[in-house]
Design an enzyme around this catalytic site. Structure first.
Site, PDB file in Angstrom:
ATOM      1  CB  THR A   1       0.905   2.325   1.606  1.00 45.29           C
ATOM      2  OG1 THR A   1       1.404   1.710   2.601  1.00 45.29           O
ATOM      3  CG2 THR A   1      -0.096   1.505   0.626  1.00 45.29           C
TER       4      THR A   1
ATOM      5  CE  LYS B   1      -2.356  -3.160  11.692  1.00 42.90           C
ATOM      6  NZ  LYS B   1      -3.778  -2.790  11.267  1.00 42.90           N
TER       7      LYS B   1
ATOM      8  CE1 TYR C   1       1.048  -1.530  11.955  1.00 48.56           C
ATOM      9  CE2 TYR C   1       2.112  -3.437  11.510  1.00 48.56           C
ATOM     10  CZ  TYR C   1       1.106  -2.381  11.307  1.00 48.56           C
ATOM     11  OH  TYR C   1       0.440  -2.565   9.990  1.00 48.56           O
TER      12      TYR C   1
END
Length: 302
Positions: free
Chosen positions: A197, A166, A162
């Site tokens: 979220t 990014k 991840y």
């Protein structure tokens, strides 16, 4: 601020990953501000029902357009670009928000997941941008927003894939900004903080951790501290949506901005501390064993 351009035309914005989380909140917020929103998502039927409910828009509202988009499928990306241009012409805003999350050490994370993450966050978005840039250049105005995260500022343990995508997203944005600014198109990299979220939950993250494996000692402490930190720092997605709306109004050729207090703090600390110092701070905060603490007896004797 009004969503109309200097010529009086209503501005349009494409948002990927608009069916949930930050994308959903941002699409709803921009719609309420008067933008014409193109909501790109994998499942249009279910996603648009949620978005219409959030906005109160009717099925035939021309200011809310759903577009099918699978960023891992080049054919889908190309088709989506044509659908977008047929619907709104050259979009003013292009927000690359879609992404996936994964937890696990480098040894634990399968190569296939790395490939899917790069396809979703880099390869697909790059292709979509290339498809839309000609019309945006001809229009002579626009803004491309790349949604990064704290992992893009600093590589974080247990989220290497991840953090890697990014980080790549940010370097792409910096490079592209220098290329397209002369055509009147700006780039904004948005570093997100922690928001409430699905992506910060177990349901929204691909979990590759082996909790009984060689990194079990890492996971035990990091999981406990990470969950506590997220619970404390998580803010409403609506807060992010407000920040994104401001980012789209920028007229600067390149901007890197943080949305959320924890993201702003990390960006500041990253500028102040040397890399070794930030590494040590991260290790202490996450409770990772000190350097060499988990060497095997064979390694120590060698």
């Amino acid at each position: 601020m009004s969503s109309t351009s200097m010529s009086g035309e209503r501005r349009s914005v494409v948002i990927t990953g608009a069916s949930r989380g930050l994308g959903l909140a941002s699409a709803a917020n921009l719609y309420r501000r008067g933008w014409r929103v193109v909501a790109a998502m994998r499942s249009v039927d279910t996603g648009m029902k949620v978005l219409r409910k959030a906005t109160g828009a009717g099925d035939d509202d021309p200011r809310l357009v759903g577009v099918s988009l699978d960023l891992t499928d080049p054919g889908s990306v190309t088709a989506a670009a044509r659908t977008i241009e047929n619907a709104v012409g050259a979009p003013y805003g292009l927000v690359h928000n879609a992404g996936i999350s994964a937890a696990g050490m480098v040894e634990e994370t399968p190569t296939e997941l790395w490939e899917r993450m790069f396809a979703t966050t880099i390869f697909g978005p790059v292709l979509l941008t290339k498809e839309l840039l000609p019309s945006m250049r001809r229009a002579g105005a626009g803004r491309i927003v790349l949604v990064s995260s704290q992992g893009g500022v600093r590589g974080m343990p247990a989220t290497a894939a991840y953090s890697a995508v990014k980080g790549a997203l940010e370097r792409w944005g910096e490079s592209m900004a220098g290329e397209i600014a002369p055509f009147g198109i700006g780039v904004t990299v948005v570093v997100t903080g922690t928001y409430d979220t699905e992506i910060i939950t177990d349901a929204g993250t691909t979990d590759c951790r082996d909790l009984q494996g060689v990194y079990a000692r890492h996971h035990q402490t990091m999981d406990k501290r990470g969950r506590a930190a997220m619970k404390m720092a998580a803010r409403s997605p609506d807060k992010f949506a407000t920040g994104l709306a401001k980012a789209l109004d920028s007229r600067k050729p390149f901007v890197k901005t943080a949305i959320g207090p924890d993201a702003r703090m990390l960006v500041i600390v990253n500028r102040i501390l040397p890399s070794a110092g930030l590494h040590q701070m991260t290790r202490l905060m996450m409770g990772i064993p000190r350097f060499g603490a988990m060497r095997s007896g064979d390694t120590q004797s060698g």
